[in-house]
Structures are given as C-alpha cells and as structure tokens.
Scaffold this active site. Structure first.
Site, short mmCIF file in Angstrom:
data_model
loop_
_atom_site.label_atom_id
_atom_site.label_comp_id
_atom_site.label_asym_id
_atom_site.label_seq_id
_atom_site.Cartn_x
_atom_site.Cartn_y
_atom_site.Cartn_z
N SER A 249 -15.54 -19.65 24.60
CA SER A 249 -16.42 -20.67 25.21
C SER A 249 -15.87 -21.13 26.56
CB SER A 249 -16.61 -21.86 24.25
OG SER A 249 -15.37 -22.37 23.80
N HIS A 279 -15.65 -17.33 16.53
CA HIS A 279 -15.22 -18.49 17.32
C HIS A 279 -15.71 -19.76 16.59
CE1 HIS A 279 -13.91 -20.79 20.69
NE2 HIS A 279 -14.85 -20.51 21.58
N HIS A 326 -5.75 -16.29 14.34
CA HIS A 326 -5.98 -16.77 15.71
C HIS A 326 -5.51 -15.72 16.70
CE1 HIS A 326 -6.21 -19.40 19.22
NE2 HIS A 326 -7.07 -20.08 18.49
N ARG A 335 -4.23 -28.67 15.03
CA ARG A 335 -5.54 -29.32 14.83
C ARG A 335 -5.89 -29.34 13.34
NH1 ARG A 335 -9.04 -25.64 18.76
NH2 ARG A 335 -7.98 -24.11 17.43
N ASP A 381 -10.88 -24.61 12.18
CA ASP A 381 -12.15 -24.56 11.43
C ASP A 381 -11.96 -24.56 9.92
OD1 ASP A 381 -13.68 -24.35 13.83
OD2 ASP A 381 -12.96 -22.29 14.00
N ARG A 407 -16.33 -29.83 22.94
CA ARG A 407 -15.79 -28.87 23.92
C ARG A 407 -16.29 -29.13 25.34
NH1 ARG A 407 -12.56 -23.81 22.63
NH2 ARG A 407 -11.46 -25.56 21.72
N ARG A 427 -14.21 -11.82 39.33
CA ARG A 427 -14.71 -10.44 39.34
C ARG A 427 -13.53 -9.48 39.11
NH1 ARG A 427 -15.85 -5.40 38.95
NH2 ARG A 427 -17.76 -4.67 39.95
N1 CMX Z 1 -9.49 -12.32 7.74
C1 CMX Z 1 -9.48 -10.97 7.66
N2 CMX Z 1 -9.01 -10.17 8.63
C2 CMX Z 1 -8.47 -10.78 9.70
C3 CMX Z 1 -8.38 -12.16 9.83
C4 CMX Z 1 -8.95 -12.95 8.79
N3 CMX Z 1 -8.97 -14.28 8.85
N4 CMX Z 1 -7.80 -12.45 11.01
C5 CMX Z 1 -7.52 -11.28 11.61
N5 CMX Z 1 -7.94 -10.26 10.81
C6 CMX Z 1 -7.89 -8.82 11.09
C7 CMX Z 1 -8.72 -8.53 12.32
O1 CMX Z 1 -10.10 -8.47 12.01
C8 CMX Z 1 -8.13 -7.22 12.77
O2 CMX Z 1 -8.64 -6.22 11.92
P1 CMX Z 1 -8.95 -4.72 12.46
O3 CMX Z 1 -7.65 -4.22 13.02
O4 CMX Z 1 -9.42 -4.01 11.26
O5 CMX Z 1 -9.99 -4.89 13.52
C9 CMX Z 1 -6.64 -7.40 12.45
O6 CMX Z 1 -6.58 -8.43 11.44
C10 CMX Z 1 -5.81 -7.84 13.62
O7 CMX Z 1 -6.39 -9.01 14.18
P2 CMX Z 1 -5.49 -10.11 14.90
O8 CMX Z 1 -4.86 -9.45 16.08
O9 CMX Z 1 -4.60 -10.77 13.92
O10 CMX Z 1 -6.57 -11.18 15.32
P3 CMX Z 1 -7.56 -11.19 16.59
O11 CMX Z 1 -6.83 -11.79 17.73
O12 CMX Z 1 -8.16 -9.85 16.79
O13 CMX Z 1 -8.71 -12.15 16.07
C11 CMX Z 1 -9.69 -14.03 15.09
C12 CMX Z 1 -8.57 -13.53 15.99
C13 CMX Z 1 -9.69 -15.56 15.12
C14 CMX Z 1 -11.03 -13.54 15.63
C15 CMX Z 1 -9.45 -13.52 13.66
O14 CMX Z 1 -8.24 -14.04 13.16
C16 CMX Z 1 -10.57 -13.87 12.72
O15 CMX Z 1 -11.56 -13.12 12.67
N6 CMX Z 1 -10.48 -15.01 11.93
C17 CMX Z 1 -11.55 -15.44 11.07
C18 CMX Z 1 -12.64 -16.13 11.89
C19 CMX Z 1 -12.18 -17.47 12.40
O16 CMX Z 1 -11.63 -18.30 11.67
N7 CMX Z 1 -12.43 -17.74 13.69
C20 CMX Z 1 -12.14 -19.05 14.31
C21 CMX Z 1 -11.01 -19.04 15.31
C22 CMX Z 1 -10.78 -20.39 15.94
C23 CMX Z 1 -11.95 -20.76 16.81
O17 CMX Z 1 -12.18 -20.10 17.84
O18 CMX Z 1 -12.70 -21.70 16.48
#
Ligand code: CMX
Length: 443
Positions: A249, A279, A326, A335, A381, A407, A427
C-alpha cells in the site's frame, strides 16, 4: 468565525512550511557529498523474488527493523504509548499525535494534538455526491471496493488538480498536496462509517460529533460509544499507520504520487493493494479462517492438537495461514504484542482471545517445520479481528477498511514529504530473462 477557522488551519501548514527548507538543504547536501556511495548489491534472485531486501526507496516517516519491528521517526510502539498525548482519562495514544510526529518529525504536546484534531474536524465535510456514488453500488460490493470508489468520488475536491491546471510552480507542489492529504484524512472516517452503516445497519447513519477526537468520532459514527472501544480504535489507528515504504500500500501510494497524480488518486491506488489477501485483507481472512476451524471442530476452544491438524490441512490444501509470516519482520510483530496486551488487560477470558492465543502457541512451530517460511511469527492481522469482535464489530469483511483509514496517516504524511523534497517520477529499470542469461548466464 470562518476567517478564524482559516487562520487556525493556516498555522499548522505554516509550521510545516518552516521545516521544508532546512530538510531540502539537508537532503541536497547529503546527495552532493555521498550520492555516488554504493550501499549494496543486487542478486538475480531478488529480481525474481519480489525485490526482498533491496534498499530502493526513501520513506522518512517510519523504518522497519526485521529483528525489532517498526519505529516511527525513531520511536517504538511502547515508547509512543508512553510519550504521545492521550484522550482525557485514556491510556492509548491519540492517532493525531503519531501523524504529527511523522509529518513534523517532533513529538507533539497535548495542545498541538488538539489543534490537529480540530483542524481535521473543520475539514470533515463530505460533498453529497460521494454518498450517492456509494449508494449506487450493489450492497454485496466488498467494503474495500466501496471505500476506493468513495475516495475517488471525493477527488472532485482535489486542490492539487486545480492548482496544477492553473500552472502551479513545482516548488509549491507540497502545498496543495498538504491540503488534499489533510482533507482526505479528515473525511475518510465519515466515508468508512457511511459504508459500514449502509451495509450492516440498514443505512441508519450517525452524524459526526466534532467535539470528539478523530478516532473517537469515527467509533461514534460506526455506532460504538463505549469508551473502551474508543481506546481500542485509538490503538488500532495508531499501530496500522505506516510500516516503512516498501509494503504494497505505501509503495503504491508513493509510486502513483510520483506521476503527480493527486493524493486521492494515489491513496485509492494504494487501497486496492491493501485489499489483497497477502496484505491488509489478511485481517478479515484470519477471522474467516478461525471461524471455519471452529465450525469444522464443532465449536468451543479447540485443543492444540486439533489446531495443529487444521493448520497442516491448510498448508496441504496449498493455502497460507493468514496472520502469520512477513516479508521483512523476523519476530513477533510488536503491533501484535500491543494488541495482545490490550486483550490481556481488557478481556483476558474472551473465548476468541483464548483461540487466538492458542493459535499463537501452535502455528510458528509448524510453519518452521516447512523449512521454507522465513518468518513463522504472527503479524498485526493475527490479532486485530478478535478485539473488534469482542466489542461487537463482527462484520469482518469490513476490517480492512479500518486498516485503510489508519494507513492514510503515514502514507499521506509521506506523500506530502515526497512533494516537498521534489522526488521525481519513479521509474526503475526492468530486464528480461533472455538478457540476464546473455549477460550473466555463461559464468
Ligand atoms: N502460511 C503458509 N505459507 C507461508 C506463510 C504462511 N503464513 N508465510 C510464508 N509462507 C510461504 C510462502 O507462501 C512461500 O511459499 P512458496 O515458496 O511455496 O511460494 C514461502 O513460505 C516463503 O515465503 P516467505 O519468504 O517466508 O514470505 P514472503 O515474504 O514471500 O511473504 C507474506 C510474506 C506476508 C505474504 C506471507 O508470510 C504470507 O502469505 N502470510 C499470510 C498472509 C498474511 O498474513 N499477510 C499479512 C501480512 C501483513 C500485512 O501486510 O498486513
């Protein structure tokens, strides 16, 4: 009276304008002295991996440390809970204070926070067409979509748009951006509350109470006049404001703003990013996930073993466990901890709090076992929905709108600084796999 109001509003702006010149000079001198310094290297895997770990943006309002969590202009959440002004009799910081800190880089006193509050109250008038535009949407439209449509409908009021058309000098861009940001922040709670009451209370809308603080008034317009809920919303609005510049965001708002799109366009774009399930939408997904688990297990407090099985099932189904993980953080999100402390103080025996706590005990170990999740700990969250549920804000599809209202404070303070510092069109370069292979694939 109108004149008096205008001059009070001017004073806050003048105070900001006094900050600009010295900061511009500081940045210019720094670039002149150190502009050619190399601060890191980029690996090919980062190009394919969502640019994790690249320092590629300047965002002055906050900085996220992987091991420690967020700091706003150098202050952690517990420090701000201690140092920022509170509502009379309250314990949580007033969000007006964290906005002031982020924009002015100074801790405000009680009087200053009151001035920000009054300033926003005076700006909060919504043109009637905004409500008509929202009313034209089918009732099943997701609240985040209604929110974005409402923000775009508000754009008729953009001062930047008018000033640009009238040929404003680029050295003055910050001024209408400041006006737009302040107006938007002042108006968002009303738009959000309108959507909430429209969807969940048969359109029985509640008039604002300008004698209340910004988030107290928001709670009031949503239909919650319990002072404990007002305190929760002050905490909520404070901790969701900003998370440095690279999150979807904040980054989107900065990027779109760099094209000199105004605050309304930039913020609406960022809100579409916040509405993604990885997110901000994760806050609704957490509650959906917990309720689905509870239903499947027949209600009550699930055992650790039952939760562990449900988590494994979620992972086996190729889904994420919402509220955990994260992109930057590598520990429990402060948080999350701030919200857990609030729950422990105000509702230690709440059923949903018991489940959230047990989920916290079970999930990290299982995510660690996967061997791929870099941060197994809960993020913001994972807790917010439980607190809202406790006070009766049960319509979880609405939760991301609350995140979005908060936000606005960090991202729009940043946008004002972007224009004050004359940041250019963003860019970055891109390349192709073929070219990368040609250049680096033979080694
Ligand atoms: N559940 C299952 N798998 C997860 C996970 C979770 N909570 N968190 C990470 N992973 C997985 C990823 O999907 C990724 O899998 P692949 O290699 O198969 O694609 C692997 O672990 C490595 O990911 P990472 O490097 O640890 O995490 P990213 O930086 O790629 O992603 C995030 C970060 C937040 C998108 C991810 O942890 C996630 O999807 N969490 C659940 C959704 C969530 O709570 N989002 C809110 C974040 C805070 C916010 O912005 O509000």
């Amino acid at each position: 009276m109108a004149q008096e109001n205008t001059s009070k509003m001017q004073r806050l702006k003048e105070l900001f304008s006094e900050k600009i010149e010295s900061t511009q000079k500081e940045v210019k001198d720094f670039i002149a002295a150190h502009g050619d310094t190399v601060i890191g290297e980029i690996k090919i895997s980062q190009l394919y991996g969502g640019m994790r770990g690249m320092q590629a943006l300047i965002t002055e309002t906050s900085k996220l440390d992987p091991a420690e969590g967020i700091r706003f202009r150098g202050y952690s959440i517990p420090e701000l809970q201690e140092k920022l002004p509170k509502y009379p009799g309250g314990e949580q910081p007033l969000p007006e204070g964290i906005f002031y800190l982020m924009l002015y880089n100074e801790l405000p006193d009680d009087d200053t926070v009151r001035r920000v509050s009054n300033n926003w109250a005076r700006r909060a008038q919504i043109p009637p067409h905004v409500f008509k535009v929202i009313d034209a949407l089918p009732m099943h439209t997701h609240p985040m979509t209604q929110f974005v449509v409402g923000i775009m409908a508000l754009r008729t009021e953009s001062e930047f748009k008018k000033a640009y058309r009238n040929g404003i000098n680029k050295s003055e861009y910050w001024e209408p951006t400041y006006e737009d940001a302040m107006n938007l922040i002042a108006r968002l709670p009303r738009v959000a509350a309108y959507i909430y009451r429209r969807m969940y209370h048969n359109g029985d809308h509640i008039e604002p109470d300008p004698s209340l603080d910004w988030s107290g008034n928001f709670a009031h317009m949503l239909g919650f006049d319990n002072e404990e809920f007002h305190e929760l919303l002050r905490l909520y609005m404070t901790i969701h404001v900003d998370h440095e510049g690279g999150n979807v965001s904040a980054h989107t708002i900065h990027l779109v703003g760099s094209a000199l799109s105004d605050a309304y366009q930039s913020f609406a774009a960022g809100m579409n990013g916040l509405a993604g399930p990885l997110h901000g939408l994760a806050n609704q997904e957490v509650i959906r996930w917990i309720f689905a688990m509870r239903d499947e297990l027949g209600g009550g407090l699930p055992s650790k073993e039952q939760i562990a099985n449900y988590v494994r099932q979620t992972l086996n189904d190729g889904k994420v466990v919402p509220g955990f993980g994260h992109a930057v953080l590598r520990k429990t999100d402060p948080r999350y901890t701030a919200q857990r402390d609030f729950a422990q103080k105000h509702m230690p025996h709440d059923d949903l709090f018991q489940i959230v706590s047990r989920v916290y005990e079970v999930v990290p170990e299982i995510l660690q076992e996967t061997g791929k999740v870099k941060n197994p700990w809960p993020n913001v969250d994972a807790h917010s929905g439980q607190l809202l549920m406790h006070y009766g804000l049960t319509q979880y599809d609405f939760y991301t709108v609350l995140f979005g209202v908060s936000r606005s404070l960090g991202t729009l303070a940043s946008l004002i600084w972007d224009r004050a510092l004359g940041f250019p069109l963003e860019r970055p370069g891109s390349t192709t796999t073929e070219l990368l292979k040609e250049q680096y694939g033979k080694k």
